[in-house]
Write an enzyme that holds these catalytic residues in place. Structure first.
Site, PDB file in Angstrom:
ATOM      1  CG  ASP A 219      11.456 -19.693 -33.002  1.00  0.00           C
ATOM      2  OD1 ASP A 219      10.259 -19.611 -32.661  1.00  0.00           O
ATOM      3  OD2 ASP A 219      12.236 -20.524 -32.490  1.00  0.00           O
ATOM      4  CB  SER A 243       8.430 -23.087 -31.087  1.00  0.00           C
ATOM      5  OG  SER A 243       9.105 -21.881 -30.819  1.00  0.00           O
ATOM      6  CD  GLN A 293       6.583 -19.757 -32.317  1.00  0.00           C
ATOM      7  OE1 GLN A 293       6.818 -19.314 -31.197  1.00  0.00           O
ATOM      8  NE2 GLN A 293       7.537 -19.899 -33.234  1.00  0.00           N
TER       9      GLN A 293
END
Length: 300
Positions: A219, A243, A293
């Site tokens: 991330d 996110s 993502q």
């Protein structure tokens, strides 16, 4: 709260030393407390941003899932949604649903809960080792990590403008090319980002822990590939981001305390959302994982 959790909550912050000490606190952060069958509890660092870091809750959720699966079955994929911003001031409860225990595959669903509401959900699939056909893309030709400056060396002169880069981290991160806060001021703005990463120390020999540390690191910098294309960057411009979802596929065993290349790119952005894809390569060129993502990105 366990002693390990108490140490993690008090130590993994801007005032902690780097290297092995910082990594040990990350390991402690991932060592969830079991409070009931299929129910675990985790904490956040004492000095956290306004929201819980997405990589932290994803890593902790994967730990919770893995604690209910036989060690001989390795996680090969996870799919997650970030539902609400996590509150770092209170513990996170992880509830595991044992969806399926098959002959070859095991499936788990995890919901992270705070204040009585779901903040994050994860589905993970585990598989026993099996032989089969095999191929993989080759790693890009990039400089070796030991020849590159550290993140803090790269950010020297930018402290105060992008202050979050001057904090010690459990992950040693080194940009292959100019970082996005440099290309932001130039005409060269590729929708791509390449960094070498590794846990900044030595991890125990537990494969699930190495996978969870890579999940934590996945991330970091991924949405930078979206912003770089448009010449904007966190803290330097008015960017609101979060996110939205996260998917990871783990192809082969690896150690997260050895160098891996994180090669990410953004194929598209629209509707205040940006999509980023990433590939992880071990230092010997082995493709070890793939990530996708989508993030919320508002330029205000």
């Amino acid at each position: 709260m366990t002693e390990l959790a108490r140490e993690a909550a008090s130590g993994l912050d801007a005032g902690s030393g780097g290297g092995q000490a910082m990594l040990d606190r990350l390991v402690a952060l991932l060592d969830l407390e079991k409070i009931e069958e299929n129910i675990f509890r985790g904490v956040s660092p004492a000095h956290s941003p306004v929201r819980v870091f997405g990589g932290q809750v994803a890593g902790q959720a994967l730990v919770a899932a893995g604690r209910t699966v036989p060690e001989e079955r390795r996680v090969h994929s996870l799919h997650a949604y970030f539902i609400r911003g996590g509150d770092p001031s209170v513990p996170i409860v992880y509830e595991v649903d044992r969806i399926r225990d098959g002959r070859s595959f095991t499936t788990r669903r995890v919901v992270a809960i705070q204040h009585g509401k779901a903040i994050f959900s994860l589905s993970a699939s585990f598989q026993k080792d099996e032989p089969g056909i095999e191929h993989a893309e080759e790693m890009p030709d990039v400089p070796r990590p030991d020849s590159l400056p550290t993140l803090m060396e790269r950010a020297e002169g930018y402290f105060g403008r992008i202050g979050h880069h001057d904090r010690p981290r459990p992950i040693d991160l080194r940009y292959v090319n100019d970082p996005p806060w440099v290309t932001r001021d130039s005409g060269d703005r590729p929708a791509r980002n390449q960094v070498w990463m590794r846990a900044d120390g030595v991890l125990p020999d537990q494969q699930l822990l190495h996978v969870c540390v890579l999940t934590y690191a996945s991330d970091m910098t991924l949405l930078d590939s979206v912003l770089a294309r448009h010449g904007v960057y966190w803290d330097l411009d008015k960017v609101l981001g979060a996110s939205l979802d996260h998917a990871l596929w783990f192809h082969r065993p690896f150690r997260a305390d050895e160098w891996f290349l994180y090669d990410s790119a953004s194929p598209t952005a629209s509707g205040a959302r940006g999509l980023a894809t990433g590939r992880f390569f071990a230092e010997d060129g082995t493709l070890i994982a793939t990530v996708v993502q989508e993030g919320l990105l508002r330029i205000v």
